[in-house]
Structures are given as structure tokens and as C-alpha cells.
Design a protein around this motif. Structure first.
Motif, PDB file in Angstrom:
ATOM      1  N   GLU A 374       7.880   1.674  -8.114  1.00 23.22           N
ATOM      2  CA  GLU A 374       7.150   2.677  -7.335  1.00 23.22           C
ATOM      3  C   GLU A 374       7.071   2.198  -5.887  1.00 23.22           C
ATOM      4  O   GLU A 374       6.486   1.149  -5.602  1.00 23.22           O
ATOM      5  CB  GLU A 374       5.743   2.862  -7.915  1.00 23.22           C
ATOM      6  N   LEU A 375       7.667   2.959  -4.998  1.00 20.52           N
ATOM      7  CA  LEU A 375       7.744   2.548  -3.599  1.00 20.52           C
ATOM      8  C   LEU A 375       6.587   3.153  -2.811  1.00 20.52           C
ATOM      9  O   LEU A 375       6.288   4.344  -2.946  1.00 20.52           O
ATOM     10  CB  LEU A 375       9.079   2.957  -2.991  1.00 20.52           C
ATOM     11  N   ARG A 376       5.988   2.334  -1.984  1.00 15.92           N
ATOM     12  CA  ARG A 376       4.876   2.786  -1.131  1.00 15.92           C
ATOM     13  C   ARG A 376       5.287   2.561   0.314  1.00 15.92           C
ATOM     14  O   ARG A 376       5.686   1.456   0.693  1.00 15.92           O
ATOM     15  CB  ARG A 376       3.611   1.993  -1.480  1.00 15.92           C
ATOM     16  N   ASP A 377       5.166   3.604   1.145  1.00 17.00           N
ATOM     17  CA  ASP A 377       5.677   3.534   2.512  1.00 17.00           C
ATOM     18  C   ASP A 377       4.871   2.605   3.411  1.00 17.00           C
ATOM     19  O   ASP A 377       5.434   1.882   4.233  1.00 17.00           O
ATOM     20  CB  ASP A 377       5.697   4.936   3.147  1.00 17.00           C
ATOM     21  N   LYS A 378       3.546   2.629   3.251  1.00 12.53           N
ATOM     22  CA  LYS A 378       2.683   1.913   4.187  1.00 12.53           C
ATOM     23  C   LYS A 378       1.871   0.841   3.484  1.00 12.53           C
ATOM     24  O   LYS A 378       1.554   0.972   2.299  1.00 12.53           O
ATOM     25  CB  LYS A 378       1.738   2.900   4.877  1.00 12.53           C
ATOM     26  N   PRO A 379       1.516  -0.224   4.194  1.00 14.63           N
ATOM     27  CA  PRO A 379       0.599  -1.226   3.624  1.00 14.63           C
ATOM     28  C   PRO A 379      -0.709  -0.577   3.202  1.00 14.63           C
ATOM     29  O   PRO A 379      -1.136   0.431   3.778  1.00 14.63           O
ATOM     30  CB  PRO A 379       0.388  -2.213   4.780  1.00 14.63           C
ATOM     31  N   CYS A 380      -1.374  -1.164   2.200  1.00 13.68           N
ATOM     32  CA  CYS A 380      -2.520  -0.488   1.565  1.00 13.68           C
ATOM     33  C   CYS A 380      -3.824  -0.622   2.344  1.00 13.68           C
ATOM     34  O   CYS A 380      -4.712   0.212   2.227  1.00 13.68           O
ATOM     35  CB  CYS A 380      -2.714  -1.028   0.147  1.00 13.68           C
ATOM     36  N   GLY A 381      -3.982  -1.704   3.098  1.00  8.91           N
ATOM     37  CA  GLY A 381      -5.247  -1.921   3.795  1.00  8.91           C
ATOM     38  C   GLY A 381      -6.363  -2.419   2.905  1.00  8.91           C
ATOM     39  O   GLY A 381      -7.502  -2.564   3.339  1.00  8.91           O
TER      40      GLY A 381
END
Length: 588
Positions: A374-381
């Protein structure tokens, strides 16, 4: 009946598929609402649904929750005496049950199969389906026989559910349970409310104590350890520090294990210290943290175990400390296992992936989700890498020194001796092996022992070095080390902080607008009602429902019934008690 205003995606699709008689394979994160996906079809379809569940405690928890809602549910397992079991079987035969929970080994006994032939089930639900996978972290041999359900009852719909499965495990579940043709539902693995935090072991007990005292002094949580001895010692030590801590592992008497688990589920602020024997299917929603004092064996196991935190969607922590010795211990355990060479190679890859997750300098959540494709575009914070970004340094020269020391000592020694050589330490072992004459002797004085330990740990994590467990942790070079030694590759290493990772910026405190006096009064009301019935408090209402009562302050039964989590049965059963608490705590 369940008291929720709407479904989460894709619950309705799954419910519709199963209700019309189709099969389904559901991969949905912990707390995502898997149970509803088969409980509602069980009520809609004719007959009694059979739910395959691996643990007695899990069955009891689910059945108590359903009975609170007015659902006719029961379980059959070894905790029941013969007359009770026979009475439940008769209720089943007389069509007085909607759901019946059974263990896989009982389901496939001749008596049970004969009963199934008499009463056609509404459906089969196979919970914790990853137990069927020999590559999974909770393999149960009894699950392998569940494909027989499809052969014996081809017209009865089946649903298999689990919270954790990488691509290989998903494929194996589908093949072993004959669900390759079923509709597959893969929900995002992301648990945004969990803050992932991983730090190096320095003084593990002091690190854990600081974490608990600073952030989770009154909270329920789980602390995982690798060995039973460590579990016992840690639980006893935490109790001495003023925490309500209890041990849980397979070496304890069954009665003690059951009692400790019962206290964890029903009392507030209990910490369970456990091996991985604890936790599968635990429904307690208000677990505010899961801490690991040792490195988990795989990313899958880590995700499954950390997923027991924050099932209610509120802020929770996944906290881990690790060191190179953890890797050596796990590899020794792997080498001593009875598995085949291919199994050991696969588990070695999985261990490397877990170590890689610990060593990355980028967003932990992105890496964790990528493991499950599962790819996530942005860092989660909301992980330590995002909250406190890690500094890096050019470690190429240090890596060359470290590898050269390994090579020149004939790849026969562990980290401590290699550091002594690099730092020019004059001791008996160095002199006995003539290592004080090596070109690498004393070339690494610019770094202290802690920094060199970090260099070696990261080189192992990246696959430049491996640990020879047969030689008591000796390091040896991998083929990829050649390019580093020749200066063809630049190595950027993480700069390990001198203290544990920074605290989260968000606390687990109640929202500011919540009236603390009303909140505590509602919790006490819930506790008393639960104690009277001998059930965990969260089965009456989750904390989130109590928060909504605090916010909305219902004044009558209709307003109380409109709150999420209050169904018809609970409205009739509890409205009077909780409305009295609200009215007794009116703001002046």
C-alpha cells in the motif's frame, strides 16, 4: 440493533455479498469493523451462523457483546461442562441461536459435523484467517482442515477475515480455504491514530518507565517481551514501580492466564506483560499503548501486535526499543527451529524487513504500509521520524573501517571484540589473537564504542554484514560489501540520538471541552453496571460513546438513543441509569 448511524467502507458491500450467498475474503485492520461483516448477514439469513474462532477468551468476549444487543449467540468450547454444552447444542438444533462460536478443532469433530448435517448453517465465518498460513505469525494446524467446509457444504457461503496478511499470506489463505474465486476485500492497513515510535535500547527498563510515567500513567496497555522469564521479571518490576501489571505466557497455569486476561479486559489501567501468546482477537478498545521490549520477528507480527492499541480510534502509541543483540537472538532461534531451509530463508527475509523498518530515517508509516503493498504519497506526521526527523552522516569511511576489521580478524569475532580492535583497546583477547598488530588496530579512535555499535548494527540491517549464530554472533561479510570497501558506494548512516525518541506532541488526555466530572461519573456508572453483570465495561459502551454523552448531554430517551453506539436494546437497558448521571451532573 447495533446503534451506528452508517457503515464504514466497505462493510455494506461485504454484508450484501454474504447475505446473497457469495463467499468473501476480507483483509481489514484491527478496529475496522470486521465482526459486523458476518454478524449482520447471520441475522438476515435463515439458520444459525457458525463462527470459527481460535481463542476461548475471544469467543466469550464476542458472545457477551452480542447478548447485550439482544442477539441470540453462544459458544461451544472446552470451558463448558457437558450439560451446558448439550443445552447449547439443543438450542442450536431448535433454531434458537443466531450465531454459534466454535474452535476449529471442535468444528471438525465427527459429532459436530453430524450436527451440521442436521441443521444447515446460515454461513461460515472464519475469523483470524491468517492462522491457516504456515508463513503467518500465528499458524494453527487445525485451520488447515477448514477447506473441508467447502467440500461438505458447497452451498453455504463462507467469509474469511483477518487484520494482517501480506500478499503471500493472502494468497495462501485463499488457496487453503478454497476462496480463490471469492470476492476479495482489501481495506487500507493504515491506523492513523497510532503513533509509531522506535528507539535504540539504552537502558530498556528506564526507557519504558519514562515512557509510562510521562504519557501513560493510568492507561491500559500491553508490553511484549521475547521470553517467559523476561515477562515475569518485567511484570514484577512494573508492579514494584506502582503499576497494575500482570504477566501472561504459555508457561503460566491456565487458571492464572485466564484470570489475568479477565482483569485486563474488565479493570481500568491494567498492563499485561506478555509473550506473543497473548493478544490475538483481543477486543478491548481502550488499549492506549503497545510496547515492545524486544524486536518482533516480522513486520506482520509487529503490525498485528501494535494493532491491539487504539481500537476505539483514539490516540495510541506503538513503542519499541531494539538492539543488535535482538537480531542475534532471533537468528539463533530461527537456526534452531525445525523448519526447512526455504522456511528459514523466508523468515530471514522477514526479519531483515523488520530490522529495516527500525533503521529507516524516513516516515515509518509509509514503510509499514509499503510492506503490505500500500503506497502512501506523503509522510504521516504521526511517527517519530516525522515528529523528530533523524539526522544522517556520511559513514562511508567508518563502514570501510568496520568491514576491514571484520575481514582482517578472519570473520570470526563479534561486535565487542571488533570495536576493541578499531579503538585500539589493549586487553587479553586482543593480545592472544595478535590483533594489536593488524593495520586496523586503533584506526577508529575518533568514534566511541556506542557509535561503532551503531555502525555495525546499520551495516547488518542493510545486508552488508551478516551474523553467524553458530559462532556466537561473529560477523561476516556479504557480497554487497565489496562495493563499499572499494569506495564505489557512499553510505549515509542515521545519527542515533543519545536519548529515546521524543514524546508525541499530542497527549491522550480528554478533549478540553469534555466535563471531567461528568466523564468520571459516567465511567463509574458503566463500571458498576458491568460489575453487576460480570462483563467488561466496554461491552456496555465504548469510551467514544461516553464522550458523545458528555458532549451532547441527552435529556430524554430519544436523545440518548440517537447517540452512536446506543442500539435499541441498550437504550431500553441503560438509558435510565445514564440519563440520571447526566441530570445529576448538570452545569450550574
Amino acid at each position: 440493533m447495533f446503534g451506528y448511524p452508517e457503515f464504514r467502507s466497505p462493510q455494506l458491500e461485504i454484508i450484501n455479498a454474504l447475505s446473497r450467498g457469495d463467499d468473501a475474503l476480507v483483509i481489514m485492520p484491527t478496529g475496522g469493523g470486521k465482526s459486523l461483516c458476518y454478524q449482520i448477514p447471520a441475522l438476515l439469513r435463515q439458520g444459525c451462523a457458525i463462527v470459527v474462532s481460535p481463542l476461548i477468551a475471544l469467543m466469550q468476549d464476542q458472545v457477551e457483546a452480542l447478548q447485550q444487543l439482544g442477539v441470540r449467540a453462544a459458544f461451544l468450547n472446552s470451558s463448558l461442562d457437558l450439560s451446558t454444552a448439550r443445552s447449547i447444542e439443543q438450542d442450536w438444533l431448535d433454531n434458537r441461536l443466531d450465531l454459534l462460536y466454535v474452535a476449529p478443532e471442535r468444528l471438525l469433530q465427527p459429532r459436530m459435523l453430524a450436527l451440521l448435517e442436521q441443521v444447515t448453517p446460515a454461513l461460515f465465518a472464519i475469523d483470524e484467517a491468517h492462522c491457516v498460513s504456515q508463513w503467518g505469525h500465528d499458524f494453527r494446524e487445525d485451520y488447515l482442515q477448514l477447506s473441508e467446509l467447502h467440500q461438505r457444504f458447497p452451498d453455504v457461503p463462507r467469509i474469511a477475515l483477518t487484520a494482517t496478511a501480506d500478499a503471500r499470506t493472502r494468497q495462501e489463505i485463499a488457496e487453503r480455504l478454497k476462496l480463490s474465486e471469492a470476492q476479495h476485500f482489501l481495506v487500507s492497513f493504515d491506523r492513523p491514530n497510532i503513533c509509531y515510535r522506535i528507539a535504540l535500547k539504552d537502558n530498556p527498563r528506564a526507557q519504558l518507565l519514562r515512557f509510562l510515567r510521562d504519557e501513560h500513567m493510568q492507561d491500559a496497555g500491553i508490553v511484549y517481551c521475547l521470553s517467559r522469564k523476561r515477562v515475569n521479571e518485567t511484570a514484577s518490576w512494573l508492579a514494584d514501580q506502582g503499576f497494575k501489571a500482570l504477566p501472561y505466557h504459555a508457561g503460566l497455569p491456565a487458571e492464572t492466564r485466564a484470570d489475568n486476561q479477565r482483569r485486563f479486559l474488565r479493570e481500568d489501567g491494567v498492563i499485561i506483560v506478555a509473550t506473543i501468546a497473548f493478544g490475538m482477537g483481543i477486543d478491548k478498545p481502550d488499549v492506549r499503548f503497545v510496547a515492545h521490549l524486544d524486536l518482533p520477528k516480522t513486520v506482520e507480527a509487529y503490525y498485528q501486535e501494535t494493532g491491539r492499541a487504539g481500537r476505539d480510534g483514539q490516540a495510541a502509541d506503538a513503542w519499541l526499543v531494539y538492539g543488535l543483540q535482538d537480531v542475534i537472538t532471533l537468528r539463533q532461534m530461527l537456526e534452531q527451529s525445525q523448519g526447512s531451509d526455504s522456511y528459514k530463508r523466508e523468515e530471514q527475509h522477514r526479519l531483515n524487513a523488520m530490522l529495516g523498518l527500525c533503521e529507516i530515517t524516513t516516515c515509518r508509516r509509509q514503510a509499514l504500509l509499503a510492506y503490505f503493498d500500500e503506497l502512501r504519497d506523503k509522510p504521516c506526521g504521526n511517527c517519530d521520524s516525522c515528529l523528530s526527523p533523524v539526522a544522517t552522516w556520511n559513514g562511508t569511511e567508518a563502514a570501510q573501517m568496520a568491514m576491514s576489521a571484520v575481514y582482517r580478524t578472519e570473520q570470526r569475532f563479534g561486535v565487542n571484540h571488533l570495536i576493541d580492535v578499531l579503538r585500539g583497546t589493549e586487553n587479553d583477547k586482543v593480545f592472544q589473537n595478535d590483533h594489536h598488530h593488524l593495520p586496523t588496530f586503533g584506526v577508529g579512535k575518533a568514534l566511541d564504542a556506542r557509535q561503532w555499535r551503531s555502525v555495525y548494527r546499520q551495516l547488518v540491517a542493510r545486508g552488508y554484514l551478516s551474523v553467524d549464530v553458530a559462532r556466537f554472533g561473529a560477523l561476516y561479510l556479504q557480497e554487497s560489501a565489496r562495493a563499499v570497501l572499494r569506495g564505489e558506494v557512499e553510505i549515509l548512516l542515521r545519527q542515533d540520538p543519545k536519548t529515546s525518541s521524543a514524546k508525541r506532541t499530542t497527549k491522550n488526555a480528554l478533549p478540553e471541552h469534555i466535563d471531567v466530572g461528568l466523564w468520571e461519573a459516567l465511567r463509574e456508572c458503566r463500571r458498576q453496571l458491568a460489575e453487576d453483570q460480570g462483563i467488561p465495561p466496554y461491552i456496555i459502551f465504548h469510551d467514544r460513546t461516553l464522550q458523545l454523552i458528555c458532549e451532547q448531554r441527552p435529556q430524554n430517551v430519544d436523545e440518548f438513543a440517537a447517540i452512536s453506539g446506543v442500539g435499541d436494546r441498550k437504550r431500553d437497558k441503560y438509558a435510565e441509569a445514564f440519563l440520571a448521571v447526566v441530570k445529576g451532573n448538570e452545569r450550574s
